[in-house]
Design a protein around this motif. Sequence first.
Motif, PDB file in Angstrom:
ATOM      1  N   SER A  50      32.660  55.306  30.738  1.00 28.88           N
ATOM      2  CA  SER A  50      33.010  54.810  29.399  1.00 28.88           C
ATOM      3  C   SER A  50      31.773  54.346  28.632  1.00 28.88           C
ATOM      4  CB  SER A  50      34.025  53.664  29.498  1.00 28.88           C
ATOM      5  OG  SER A  50      35.238  54.128  30.054  1.00 28.88           O
ATOM      6  N   GLN A  86      39.383  54.785  26.086  1.00 24.30           N
ATOM      7  CA  GLN A  86      40.208  54.760  27.294  1.00 24.30           C
ATOM      8  C   GLN A  86      41.575  54.119  27.033  1.00 24.30           C
ATOM      9  OE1 GLN A  86      38.020  53.366  30.684  1.00 24.30           O
ATOM     10  NE2 GLN A  86      39.623  53.971  32.109  1.00 24.30           N
ATOM     11  N   ASP A 162      38.305  59.835  26.659  1.00 26.27           N
ATOM     12  CA  ASP A 162      38.083  58.969  27.820  1.00 26.27           C
ATOM     13  C   ASP A 162      39.389  58.758  28.589  1.00 26.27           C
ATOM     14  OD1 ASP A 162      37.295  57.113  29.687  1.00 26.27           O
ATOM     15  OD2 ASP A 162      36.251  55.802  28.264  1.00 26.27           O
ATOM     16  N   GLU A 163      39.523  59.463  29.688  1.00 26.28           N
ATOM     17  CA  GLU A 163      40.727  59.423  30.536  1.00 26.28           C
ATOM     18  C   GLU A 163      42.020  59.485  29.717  1.00 26.28           C
ATOM     19  OE1 GLU A 163      40.856  57.243  34.031  1.00 26.28           O
ATOM     20  OE2 GLU A 163      38.731  56.723  34.082  1.00 26.28           O
TER      21      GLU A 163
HETATM   22 MG   LIG Z   1      36.076  53.895  32.025  1.00 26.70          MG
END
Ligand SMILES: [Mg+2]
Length: 253
Positions: A50, A86, A162-163
């Motif tokens: 991140s 995220q 991000d994810e």
């Molecule tokens: Mg992360």
Amino acid sequence: MSGLSKLSMLSINKLSYSFGGERAIFDQISLDVNSGEFVSVIGASGSGKSTLFKLITGLLAPEQGEIQIKGQHSGKRTGSVGYMPQKDLLLPWRTVVENVLLPIEIAKESKQRKLPAVREWLDRFGLAAYENAYPGELSGGMRQRVAFLRTLMTGKDLLLLDEPFGALDSLTKRKMHSWLLGLWGELQKTVLFITHDLEEAILLSDRIYVLKGDRGVQEVKVKLSRPRKAELIYETEFMRMRKELEWLIQDEN
Ligand SMILES: [Mg+2]
Ligand SMILES: Nc1ncnc2c1ncn2[C@@H]1O[C@H](COP(=O)(O)OP(=O)(O)O)[C@@H](O)[C@H]1O
């Protein structure tokens, strides 16, 4: 796949970073993403995935090294990428359509003019009936689609995700994969994708960068033809790659 030319979209050269001069998160790492590529970033929890995105967007500034987007130097980067953090960070007090229109509002463009296009997208994303719903009323998969659509509405060529599917069950995730790959091909976007799901990384990517803390970063190429079916995960080459990645993200290797 869609990148016929090998134009550089993102170039990171000898980037170093630490939080407040503590232990280095990155020590002179370099990586590149070409226009049209789908590249994943994997690594153990806390390996800096991140943080890397925050450096690319310009939310954090490198201690050393360079980050260029389309050959343009740092400093002017903020706003040159579409960033999906995220946490989905949907504004709970705004409806779905108002959340999706946020980038247009920020860019001070006419929302009225963009609304028909946005409605078309909502329809394609299976969200037409939820235009006026609030994020709290949506399922996890829907929230992710809203957040993704909002990222898309920035109109940027480079998407940092991000994810994005981290919280989804495997069936929903699988649907999201084919959906994302379809969009990626169609819209000719360049995607940099963080995940801790190794199968996901292999299924989606042209290349994978493994973040290995102060031991740098390692590139792994995915030599599987496209389109890729979910059943691929049972094939020998897939399992071999999975093993290799598992081994690489462990601390010692
Ligand atoms: Mg992360
Ligand atoms: N704002 C911050 N201040 C200090 N340390 C941080 C901050 N943000 C993240 N870290 C630390 O930096 C490391 C990398 O974090 P992060 O990039 O979030 O990892 P990942 O996304 O790979 O799980 C972790 O050890 C984390 O605790």
